[in-house]
Design an enzyme around this catalytic site. Structure first.
Site, PDB file in Angstrom:
ATOM      1  N   CYS A  65       4.951 -57.100 -17.860  1.00 28.29           N
ATOM      2  CA  CYS A  65       4.463 -57.880 -16.720  1.00 28.29           C
ATOM      3  C   CYS A  65       2.944 -57.764 -16.589  1.00 28.29           C
ATOM      4  CB  CYS A  65       5.118 -57.395 -15.425  1.00 28.29           C
ATOM      5  SG  CYS A  65       6.902 -57.632 -15.348  1.00 28.29           S
ATOM      6  N   ASP A 116     -11.038 -29.057  -9.095  1.00 28.50           N
ATOM      7  CA  ASP A 116     -10.443 -28.615  -7.830  1.00 28.50           C
ATOM      8  C   ASP A 116     -11.175 -29.125  -6.597  1.00 28.50           C
ATOM      9  OD1 ASP A 116     -12.750 -27.016  -8.134  1.00 28.50           O
ATOM     10  OD2 ASP A 116     -11.898 -25.512  -6.798  1.00 28.50           O
ATOM     11  N   ASP A 165     -13.992 -28.521 -14.814  1.00 24.48           N
ATOM     12  CA  ASP A 165     -14.964 -28.084 -13.825  1.00 24.48           C
ATOM     13  C   ASP A 165     -15.101 -26.564 -13.952  1.00 24.48           C
ATOM     14  OD1 ASP A 165     -16.620 -28.163 -11.496  1.00 24.48           O
ATOM     15  OD2 ASP A 165     -14.908 -27.475 -10.331  1.00 24.48           O
ATOM     16  N   CYS A 202       7.097 -53.916 -15.183  1.00 19.07           N
ATOM     17  CA  CYS A 202       6.967 -53.163 -16.436  1.00 19.07           C
ATOM     18  C   CYS A 202       5.651 -53.526 -17.108  1.00 19.07           C
ATOM     19  CB  CYS A 202       8.147 -53.455 -17.371  1.00 19.07           C
ATOM     20  SG  CYS A 202       8.167 -55.150 -17.989  1.00 19.07           S
ATOM     21  N   ASP A 213     -14.786 -33.658  -7.631  1.00 14.81           N
ATOM     22  CA  ASP A 213     -14.093 -33.931  -8.886  1.00 14.81           C
ATOM     23  C   ASP A 213     -13.175 -35.148  -8.785  1.00 14.81           C
ATOM     24  OD1 ASP A 213     -15.179 -31.629 -10.105  1.00 14.81           O
ATOM     25  OD2 ASP A 213     -13.632 -30.375  -9.196  1.00 14.81           O
TER      26      ASP A 213
END
Length: 869
Positions: free
Chosen positions: A16, A650, A451, A13, A654
């Site tokens: 931690c 896409d 983009d 978690c 990127d």
């Protein structure tokens, strides 16, 4: 200062990861320590004069976790072995399946009487004979005890990690789970002891009392329900490594080099700077370098994201992982191995993933206060009753009752149930959200970076404007244009052919066709010499362009690429092609503005094209001419200014920016690497779905807070009752049955509240016709031409939708199948819109002209599926 990455094990978690970060930050000589819970990694800088890797690892181990240098671990993986991430997921699934297998009979034995009273479910006679009645109390209790032991053993990590962190003064969710489950089991074991005492001393009232006060099913249910959430988290974590694997697959494994005048094929990693490399058509470039001989066109979409191949000749630069489309070239390798562009992109993705700050789970924060508070209340309550003269048994039962009633079923469910429903609702609408972390961070985004190519625009050029010279009909120009371009594979040629086909115009027959490298094409027909290409070609042919200079400048300002057509020595027309905007892009950007989110366009394209898109889309800010390796730097700069940034893209180029952003959103039609690097994927490649994703995240986070309220209000009311606060005045002590019912009601409230997310409605764009889209481009072009005092030219309007058809398709099994069918249909001539319904097994298609069913059948069968009906 040396930069190093470590793999951290044992974190469960945000408490931690925070503990590891604090422990390493205390080591003298360390700087910029960043621990990533999602990828189980740590990145930091350290002074080799002050500390060392063993000292850093020791600090992590002393904090209660494991650590290893990431590079060394990667080297060890050279030998075939099981993927540790997959191994962890498989192990967790194994635990979950067997936990449920033992939990179901435990719950039935414990609650079969209640099921009969509440729901009228008949109880088999053998069950009644074995488990019912005071005479069977020991069998009833001991059977549950034996069944819950395997569940506790399978999930022993909660007890080990939970109590370890508790004793070290850093309790977390595991501490809450371990204590609640262990308290329930211990109380059950104590009850068995008391029942045995009752049987031995003839006290059947004592036997009856404790036979109804067992909590074995709660002990098993707690750890099982928490394991469900942990299993879903582990599956989400497994996505991170896939992006790097796909990036590495892009880098060629071999290279053909000339050494000592002899061609030889060597592993790509053995290339050295200065090697002369030969690349044939269809092969990938294995290193960055300079062309020495040959001409070709290179598909650089893997790096730049731009769809049009780039012509290369002697003296031009080539980039690793790009594809040689046509020619045969020799180039000199200059950047090899870890220095190549593709290797740098891989490194950027890896580092951005490792340095991303974890999203602290609200439940873990609450647990950090809640756990010690509950323990303190239990101890104080027990001590108080002893001080007031109560028996040790009474005081112990009070303390155990407090721990049992504060079991974190609802607190543990608060976050994962809302996330499960939210991500499921997103997937139902084509929005794939990979993790709870992505949902948590999306609601706080204040800046969206997009983009251009394939994200705001369609990603492929289309003819948007047709200009004809005096005496030349549009149909005649298109026929000549198609005749010139039909032998070319260039994307602009494809745009011309598509425009001609849409009008039903056949290409004019041509002879003596010749491609002119970097300039265009030429051919002959009916005694005339025809040419198509850029201004440079027209200049060579002696064609006068003075009358069209303003027009060509306006095209450039609009982001269009003009193809000039000449007959002999005169211009007969111009076709302007552009990567047109998607129909819903402008509306999506407007909705982001309404939500108070700033929109930034980040593109590798030139400034004039980017500015034209910016004007039409109403974007406030544009950053153009950005190299792939610099995109992540721009994201980091925005983050350093205090912005929460979402990146939508896409392309492979990127990927680093998607990983660096607080929220990475990939367009579903994009590359696999971009999709794997992102936190969310838009399967319909529609920017309105990005708006929906952020709205959905806000709804989920609101739902989680409501769930936590229900989980906590239950404890606020019930813990004082369990402590016996009403006992002195009214003689009221909380009954275990009521406590169990209240705990169940809290969980029911949480689940029912989370199910309300199923009513979430995604954003849908207004119906925008093709004519409206063309008109928007035309209006912008005319406005700009007016500013330049140039006459506006007629615009080629796209045809209206003439056909709408629903196709029944068999064989689609997953989201990848859905994408394959979508892409196959979208590429058909005349098709303007495709919506594929995976669950319904159908596709809705719109087109500008009637398409025979046989054509649909062929396309779908070629894609590997079947058209039925």
């Amino acid at each position: 200062m040396k930069k190093e990455q470590f793999t951290i094990t044992g974190m469960t978690c945000s408490a931690c990861s925070a503990r590891v970060e604090k422990a390493v930050a205390k080591v003298d000589g360390t700087k910029d320590v960043s621990v990533n819970l999602l990828t189980n990694s740590m990145q930091l800088e350290y002074d080799e004069q002050k500390t060392s890797v063993p000292a850093i690892i020791k600090a992590v181990v002393d904090a209660g976790y494991g650590a290893s240098v990431k590079g060394k671990q990667a080297a060890a993986k050279a030998a075939p072995q099981e993927d540790p991430v997959k191994k962890s997921i498989a192990e967790m699934k194994h635990r979950l399946v067997w936990s449920i297998a033992f939990l179901l009979p435990t719950m039935y034995i414990s609650m079969h009487g209640l099921f009969e009273k509440l729901f009228g479910l008949p109880v088999p006679q053998i069950v009644s004979e074995v488990f019912d009645g005071p005479q069977n109390a020991i069998v009833f209790a001991f059977s549950q005890f034996l069944l819950v032991l395997p569940i506790m053993y399978l999930n022993r990590r909660y007890y080990i990690a939970g109590f370890r962190n508790l004793f070290r003064g850093a309790p977390n969710m595991d501490s809450l789970v371990g204590m609640g489950s262990m308290a329930a089991a211990l109380f059950g074991a104590f009850a068995i002891f008391r029942m045995g005492w009752g049987f031995g001393h003839g006290d059947m009232a004592l036997v009856q009392e404790y036979s109804t006060n067992l909590y074995f099913e709660s002990a098993g249910m707690i750890v099982t329900l928490i394991t469900v959430g942990k299993y879903l988290e582990a599956r989400a974590k497994g996505q991170t490594s896939k992006a790097l694997e796909k990036l590495m697959d892009l880098a060629p494994k071999q290279a053909c080099v000339v050494r000592g005048g002899v061609e030889q094929v060597i592993p790509a990693e053995e290339l050295v700077a200065g090697d002369e490399v030969i690349v044939r058509p269809g092969e990938r470039i294995p290193a960055d370098g300079t062309v020495l001989a040959g001409t070709t066109s290179i598909d650089e979409s893997a790096i730049t994201g731009e769809p049009i191949p780039v012509e290369k000749q002697a003296g031009d630069k080539v980039t690793s992982a790009t594809i040689n489309k046509q020619g045969f070239i020799h180039f000199r390798a200059e950047r090899v191995g870890e220095d190549t562009t593709i290797s740098q992109i891989i490194r950027l993705v890896d580092e951005a993933s490792a340095s991303k700050a974890p999203i602290a789970r609200m439940a873990d924060k609450i647990a950090g206060v809640f756990v010690p508070a509950v323990i303190a209340i239990a101890v104080l309550a027990g001590a108080a009753w002893l001080a007031m003269g109560a028996s040790v048994e009474f005081a112990f039962s009070i303390a155990i009752c407090i721990l049992v009633i504060s079991c974190p079923c609802s607190l543990g469910l608060a976050t994962p149930v809302a996330i499960m429903v939210g991500t499921g609702k997103g997937a139902e609408n084509g929005i794939l959200i990979k993790s709870g972390e992505a949902l948590e961070v999306a609601q706080s985004v204040d800046t969206v970076v997009m983009d251009k190519t394939g994200t705001i625009t369609e990603g492929r050029p289309e003819v948007t404007v047709i200009v004809t010279a005096d005496g030349i009909a549009e149909q005649q120009l298109l026929s000549i244009a198609a005749g010139l371009e039909q032998g070319s594979e260039h994307p602009l040629a494809e745009a011309v052919m598509t425009a001609a086909k849409a009008k039903g115009i056949a290409p004019q027959a041509m002879t003596d066709f010749r491609a002119l490298f970097g300039r265009g094409v030429e051919a002959k027909a009916d005694g005339h010499a025809y040419a198509a290409g850029n201004a440079k070609l027209m200049e060579e042919k002696g064609v006068d362009l003075k009358a069209y200079e303003a027009q060509l400048a306006a095209f450039a300002d609009d982001g269009c690429t003009p193809l000039i057509f000449a007959e002999d020595d005169r211009v007969i027309g111009i076709l302007a092609a552009a990567d047109v905007e998607k129909a819903t892009s402008r509306e999506a950007i407007a909705r982001f503005h309404e939500m108070g989110i700033e929109v930034v366009m980040l593109t590798g394209d030139n400034a004039r094209t980017a500015e034209a898109i910016r004007r039409r889309m109403g974007i406030e800010k544009v950053i153009a001419g950005v190299l792939p390796e610099n995109k992540a730097a721009h994201i980091k700069k925005l983050q350093s200014e205090g912005h929460r940034v979402a990146m939508i893209g896409d392309g492979i180029n990127d990927a680093p920016a998607l990983a660096q952003a607080d929220l990475g959103i990939a367009i579903g039609a994009g590359t696999d690497v971009a999709i794997e690097s992102a936190d969310a994927v838009l399967m319909k490649s529609d920017l309105l779905d990005a708006v929906s994703a952020i709205r959905l995240s806000k709804a989920v986070l609101k739902n989680i807070k409501e769930n936590l309220f229900w989980a906590l209000i239950y404890n606020v009311i019930c813990i004082p009752l369990a402590a016996g606060i009403l006992y002195p005045a009214f003689g009221i002590k909380l009954s275990p049955v009521i406590g169990a019912a209240a705990m169940s009601l809290s969980s029911v409230c949480v689940v029912m509240n989370a199910l309300r997310l199923r009513f979430f409605k995604p954003d849908h764009g207004a119906e925008i016709s093709a004519e409206q889209t063309a008109a928007a481009v035309s209006s912008d072009r005319k406005d700009h031409e007016a500013a330049d005092s140039a006459a506006a030219q007629p615009v080629q309007e796209k045809e209206a939708i003439r056909m709408e058809k629903t196709l029944k398709i068999e064989g689609m099994m997953c989201a990848h199948c859905q994408k394959h069918v979508h892409d196959a249909l979208a590429k058909m001539d005349g098709v303007t819109d495709v919506t594929v319904d995976l669950e319904g097994g159908k596709a809705d298609v719109k087109a500008t002209h009637d398409i025979p069913e046989a054509d649909f059948r062929k396309v779908i069968e070629d894609a590997g599926y079947e058209l039925v009906g």
